[in-house]
Write an enzyme that holds these catalytic residues in place. Structure first.
Site, mmCIF file in Angstrom:
data_model
loop_
_atom_site.group_PDB
_atom_site.id
_atom_site.type_symbol
_atom_site.label_atom_id
_atom_site.label_comp_id
_atom_site.label_asym_id
_atom_site.label_seq_id
_atom_site.Cartn_x
_atom_site.Cartn_y
_atom_site.Cartn_z
ATOM 1 C CE LYS A 283 -4.762 -1.714 -3.832
ATOM 2 N NZ LYS A 283 -4.481 -2.750 -4.872
ATOM 3 N NE ARG A 284 1.898 -2.397 1.163
ATOM 4 C CZ ARG A 284 2.877 -1.713 0.726
ATOM 5 N NH1 ARG A 284 4.035 -1.850 1.556
ATOM 6 N NH2 ARG A 284 3.085 -1.499 -0.450
#
Ligand code: GLU
Length: 519
Positions: A283-284
């Protein structure tokens, strides 16, 4: 809160409870299929979440059931502003709107856990009464020490169940000092086995590896396990389809169902969605969020298609399936335990196929016209010499001519298609370098336009263009085409010249060719 509680405490009535003996999926006639997507609003909706939501949606629609969105927002410290709104908005955008949700409401609301505290308190009370739960007075410092000690001894930290067997007197005494202790659930040995619809018969002896978990914190907020069980029960959830990371929690949930005297739903845990190389979707990186895909012009249809095309739930992988086709072809028994590997490099190709399908439908194309208009306005607005390029008929024609060649509508406003919106500046020398016969060729094109007007098909125009190079000594047909392509678009490469001429229309072609003659 009080206003809700009466309604909240009503027992659920969603048709006949779904029992294990009712058929392989427990989806026989008369049993209401109710499934839920239950994200925590601790982040925006990403592809992994979309996949879980989609399988729930498909399952609900396949069995004439209801798809519920429930926001698990009990960990108030981890809430991300805007996430709750984003999740629901993105489900709508993706074309898989919930039937019941925080925004839409519904008979089992509220659909945010933070608004259902009375229900968790009531369940906790029932568990305390039967002794299935107990008050824990351990201080945060003591719990921290336990943890450190375990880590020092290379063991997994676990609560030592110290408050389990406090006498009634001890409890009463401690309550005078700490009237709102945390409540823990007594993990029993001999966990019931359950048949997961994907993983088969499963059981995790949680009591031997974990300490008794906190189910209600001292601030009155529940932890995930209690909230999930209480809500699934009260919302009449028939099937829990969720990520496989929750498989190990299910035994704990079953213990809670048993202690509360409730019939559990059926469970189907979905294998993880991973990158093609088996790594976690991060998700980063920011680029797995739906907002990102929407912003750069990917279609929801393409996303739904690609995330179901990684080998789970369907007889075969096949690009180009629409949502109704996904619903028709989905088969839960085909969901395998293997992780689903997602190859995002193929997304443009998925998008191309879905865009082409939309363009070929007149009603869908009308919507795309509006989108393309906005894109052109945003990219070229102030540079447009002729605002007629924003007219629906022009935009419609461009899409019809370029369908199948472009992956995203956005491609049409990239530099290689700038000629569709603005006139290129082409130097005489640039054309002269391709052929010495610039003027002759230009005049022949003007003659052709004079003769045929707007009446030619692209095929007929191609034929006419082939004749243009007849008798031009020293100039090959390919050079004539190259010259015309540069004259019309300013680009050495691009669509066939006949197509370019069809897109621009005879008037604009004449304008650009005349510019060549006067340059
Ligand atoms: N709130 C949990 C999550 O964020 C839901 C797990 C479940 O579906 O039970 O994934």
């Amino acid at each position: 809160m009080a206003a809700f509680s009466k309604r909240l405490l009503r027992p659920p009535a969603w048709g006949r409870p779904v029992g294990r003996r009712e058929g392989s999926l427990g989806t026989d006639a008369g049993s209401a299929v109710r499934v839920r997507f239950a994200p925590s609003p601790t982040g925006f909706l990403h592809l992994g979440g979309l996949r879980t939501a989609l399988y729930n949606y498909i399952f609900a629609k396949k069995h004439q059931g209801r798809f519920i969105l429930r926001l698990e927002d009990t960990d108030q410290t981890r809430l991300v502003p805007g996430a709750a709104d984003n999740i629901e908005a993105m489900l709508e955008w993706a074309g898989i709107p919930p039937d019941e949700s925080p925004r839409r409401g519904g008979p089992a609301g509220p659909y945010q856990q933070s608004q259902r505290l009375a229900l968790y308190a009531q369940a906790t009370e029932a568990l305390l009464e039967t002794g299935a739960a107990y008050r824990c007075f351990c201080s945060p410092q003591r719990l921290e020490l336990l943890k450190k000690e375990a880590l020092r001894n290379h063991q997994t930290p676990r609560y030592d169940n110290r408050c389990r067997d406090l006498s009634q007197n001890q409890v009463a005494q401690k309550l005078t000092k700490n009237p709102t202790p945390a409540i823990r659930f007594r993990l029993e040995e001999e966990v019931p086995a359950f048949e997961d619809l994907v993983y088969g018969w499963t059981r995790h002896e949680v009591a031997s590896v974990e300490g008794d978990p906190v189910i209600l914190k001292s601030d009155g907020f529940p932890t995930y396990h209690l909230a999930c069980v209480v809500d699934d029960h009260h919302m009449g959830i028939s099937h829990v389809l969720r990520g496989s990371e929750w498989l190990v929690s299910t035994s704990k949930h079953l213990l809670l169902y048993r202690a509360l005297g409730w019939q559990p739903p059926r469970f189907a845990h979905l294998p993880l969605l991973l990158n093609r190389n088996g790594s976690k979707l991060s998700k980063r990186q920011g680029d797995i969020f739906l907002e990102h895909f929407a912003a750069v012009g990917f279609l929801p249809e393409a996303l739904l298609d690609i995330i179901t095309n990684c080998g789970s739930g369907f007889a075969e992988n096949q690009m180009g399936r629409t949502l109704p086709e996904l619903i028709a072809q989905f088969d839960l028994s085909r969901v395998s335990c293997h992780s689903a590997l997602l190859d995002l490099e193929k997304l443009p190709e998925f998008n191309r196929v879905h865009l082409q399908r939309l363009v070929s439908s007149e009603s869908q194309r009308r919507q795309l016209v509006g989108k393309l208009q906005a894109l052109v306005e945003a990219a070229f607005g102030s540079q447009l010499q002729d605002r007629r390029v924003l007219e629906p008929a022009y935009l419609d024609r461009i899409m019809l001519l370029r369908q199948g060649h472009i992956c995203r509508l956005q491609d049409l406003v990239s530099p290689s298609y700038a000629y569709l919106w603005t006139r290129p500046t082409v130097g005489r020398a640039q054309l002269g370098a391709i052929s010495e016969k610039v003027d002759t060729i230009a005049k022949r094109v003007l003659g052709l336009l004079e003769r045929s007007g707007a009446s030619l098909t692209q095929e007929a125009l191609s034929g006419e263009l082939r004749k243009l190079s007849e008798g031009l000594e020293g100039t090959k047909h390919s050079s004539v085409m190259k010259l015309l392509r540069v004259a019309l678009s300013g680009q050495p490469q691009g669509p066939p010249v006949a197509e370019m001429m069809m897109s621009l229309g005879p008037e604009e072609v004449r304008e650009r060719i005349q510019n060549v003659l006067s340059s």
